[in-house]
Design a protein around this motif. Structure first.
Motif, PDB file in Angstrom:
ATOM      1  N   ILE A  38      15.377 -12.537 -10.917  1.00 17.71           N
ATOM      2  CA  ILE A  38      14.881 -13.705 -10.239  1.00 17.71           C
ATOM      3  C   ILE A  38      15.276 -13.576  -8.718  1.00 17.71           C
ATOM      4  N   GLY A  39      14.137 -13.472  -7.653  1.00 19.20           N
ATOM      5  CA  GLY A  39      14.383 -13.440  -6.400  1.00 19.20           C
ATOM      6  C   GLY A  39      13.345 -14.266  -5.767  1.00 19.20           C
ATOM      7  N   LYS A  40      13.645 -14.344  -4.242  1.00 22.90           N
ATOM      8  CA  LYS A  40      12.923 -15.205  -3.342  1.00 22.90           C
ATOM      9  C   LYS A  40      12.219 -14.161  -2.411  1.00 22.90           C
ATOM     10  N   VAL A  41      11.043 -14.199  -2.213  1.00 20.40           N
ATOM     11  CA  VAL A  41      10.475 -13.501  -1.219  1.00 20.40           C
ATOM     12  C   VAL A  41      10.842 -13.677   0.412  1.00 20.40           C
ATOM     13  N   VAL A  74      12.737  -8.969  -1.045  1.00 17.13           N
ATOM     14  CA  VAL A  74      13.186  -9.854  -2.132  1.00 17.13           C
ATOM     15  C   VAL A  74      14.549 -10.274  -2.032  1.00 17.13           C
ATOM     16  N   GLN A  75      14.944 -11.248  -1.961  1.00 19.50           N
ATOM     17  CA  GLN A  75      16.335 -12.046  -1.821  1.00 19.50           C
ATOM     18  C   GLN A  75      16.423 -12.021  -3.411  1.00 19.50           C
ATOM     19  N   VAL A  76      17.651 -11.385  -4.135  1.00 15.44           N
ATOM     20  CA  VAL A  76      18.079 -11.680  -5.305  1.00 15.44           C
ATOM     21  C   VAL A  76      18.882 -13.105  -5.439  1.00 15.44           C
ATOM     22  N   HIS A  77      18.223 -13.798  -6.514  1.00 16.55           N
ATOM     23  CA  HIS A  77      18.890 -15.073  -6.689  1.00 16.55           C
ATOM     24  C   HIS A  77      19.804 -15.136  -8.194  1.00 16.55           C
ATOM     25  N   LYS A 101      21.260 -19.753  -6.626  1.00 18.85           N
ATOM     26  CA  LYS A 101      21.958 -19.265  -5.476  1.00 18.85           C
ATOM     27  C   LYS A 101      21.502 -17.762  -4.895  1.00 18.85           C
ATOM     28  N   PRO A 102      21.307 -17.766  -3.823  1.00 14.88           N
ATOM     29  CA  PRO A 102      21.059 -16.216  -3.097  1.00 14.88           C
ATOM     30  C   PRO A 102      22.353 -15.397  -3.543  1.00 14.88           C
ATOM     31  N   GLY A 127       0.074 -11.068  -5.568  1.00 14.95           N
ATOM     32  CA  GLY A 127      -0.083 -12.072  -4.418  1.00 14.95           C
ATOM     33  C   GLY A 127       1.179 -12.949  -4.193  1.00 14.95           C
ATOM     34  N   ALA A 128       2.039 -12.760  -4.292  1.00 19.25           N
ATOM     35  CA  ALA A 128       3.195 -13.628  -3.809  1.00 19.25           C
ATOM     36  C   ALA A 128       3.239 -13.791  -2.471  1.00 19.25           C
ATOM     37  N   GLY A 129       3.415 -15.106  -1.990  1.00 19.78           N
ATOM     38  CA  GLY A 129       3.730 -15.443  -0.730  1.00 19.78           C
ATOM     39  C   GLY A 129       5.267 -15.765  -0.235  1.00 19.78           C
ATOM     40  N   LEU A 130       5.446 -15.721   1.265  1.00 19.64           N
ATOM     41  CA  LEU A 130       6.794 -16.094   1.694  1.00 19.64           C
ATOM     42  C   LEU A 130       7.338 -17.218   1.059  1.00 19.64           C
ATOM     43  N   ASP A 131       8.657 -17.297   0.690  1.00 23.39           N
ATOM     44  CA  ASP A 131       9.310 -18.205   0.101  1.00 23.39           C
ATOM     45  C   ASP A 131       9.077 -18.533  -1.341  1.00 23.39           C
ATOM     46  N   GLU A 132       8.356 -17.993  -1.871  1.00 24.67           N
ATOM     47  CA  GLU A 132       8.018 -18.204  -3.519  1.00 24.67           C
ATOM     48  C   GLU A 132       9.163 -17.482  -4.329  1.00 24.67           C
ATOM     49  N   MET A 133       9.484 -18.130  -5.297  1.00 20.77           N
ATOM     50  CA  MET A 133      10.294 -17.632  -6.332  1.00 20.77           C
ATOM     51  C   MET A 133       9.529 -16.501  -7.209  1.00 20.77           C
ATOM     52  N   VAL A 134      10.057 -15.562  -7.431  1.00 21.70           N
ATOM     53  CA  VAL A 134       9.383 -14.383  -8.235  1.00 21.70           C
ATOM     54  C   VAL A 134      10.197 -13.649  -9.114  1.00 21.70           C
ATOM     55  N   LEU A 135       9.633 -13.020 -10.101  1.00 26.84           N
ATOM     56  CA  LEU A 135      10.498 -11.993 -10.967  1.00 26.84           C
ATOM     57  C   LEU A 135       9.878 -10.505 -10.712  1.00 26.84           C
TER      58      LEU A 135
END
Lengths: 98, 98, 98, 98, 98
Positions: free
Chosen positions: A3-6, A27-30, A35-36, A48-56
């Motif tokens: 899991i990460g955050k853009v 992508v910052q890994v959480h 927690k980052p 099509g992920a955007g800034l601040d979205e949580m992604v895999l």
């Protein structure tokens, strides 16, 4: 997958020809409690992920299994935007929480 | 992919025949805030990167997806020179900053 | 690839049939300043490396891209003997230094 | 493979088309003595694992070798539910212990 | 490859169909001086290794290159039983030492 955050994006004009027109996101890994971590990856965005979205994101050869990344020198791909996850029965993250 | 800085080069004359004529660069890994990490990799250069340039490199089987590295015993390739990146809306690195 | 030093060899007579006649060397990983790290790997030797020589090794599926290791259950291969490398313009290692 | 415990699940509606209908579970990695580690992975479930079950998961290209995950951008798969394991002759975990 | 010691085994009846009849061993990773590390792996045994034997294991796609593991969701395989190894000219481990 992790899991990460853009948290940003990377611009690179001089790159391998196969990588033209690929959006590169930072992508910052959480961790599982959201927690980052002190870990990041630059991944191609296939959803099509955007800034601040949580992604895999998926890494290694699996990162080349999307239509966008097939046969490309890409070792990390965002393949999902996370709506929510739970841990031990408790909701940890909810995208649409108000 | 991870972000790194080209900090040197490696010379090796006795090597696997498939690796002849491959430029081997020493890349210091940087974190998302552009601080050098205690981690390096020796990567084949597929984009003509120069000393001190910030680059992206791919590892594993993805490192063999450039024309230069196809089917070669190479597990890391520089596949882009970084122009800039931002983090949380702030510019972290700008190649052409004066 | 990472830089390492050949520090020993491993003997194994009972092994997968595909691994017969493969020389297995013990490689201590070194950092970019030529300091030994607390990390080692057992690698197949595809270049005739000798004890105390500095080498490059590749891991993962890339370790199966030499003639010697093709289709074998081998995840690390020495694919080059290092002559020299430099870091930030300074020579760090020179094989033939007198 | 590593041993882990299913501790949650991840919901993602916007994802790569190949990942539709894949159950994504949050797996906490355990060590050989069954202590949880500070490490997790999000894995596709190929065996119908349930919350709190101990499982084995495989990563990398091996994670694409199940019928469910073939050719998909998936780098971790639960491929077994663990019944028991022993360490040095002692039973560490027993699923059906009363 | 890394060196490890077979310290146990894992039983799993509910598993991916391709993994039926695969012996799963618990392997504790050892360092080059034969000290156990805080790291383990569950590996398929392709050589008939027994409890307490020192072995070599391969990971990733290379773990699928034995007859036993081909095309299976297996990311670690024991592909050799170690007889001995030396480090810097000294014998570190000798299986048949009396």
């Amino acid at each position: 997958m992790l899991i990460g955050k853009v948290v940003g994006s990377v611009v690179a004009t001089r790159k391998d020809e196969k990588m033209q027109n690929q959006k590169l996101l930072l992508v910052q890994v959480h961790d599982q409690q959201n927690k980052p971590k002190e870990q990041y990856v630059v991944a191609v965005d296939s959803v099509g992920a955007g800034l601040d979205e949580m992604v895999l994101y998926a890494t290694g050869s699996s990162a080349r299994q999307t239509t966008l990344t097939e046969n490309k020198p890409c070792d990390a791909v965002i393949m999902a935007v996370v709506d929510s996850w739970d841990l031990g029965g408790d909701n940890v993250y909810e995208k649409w929480a108000s």
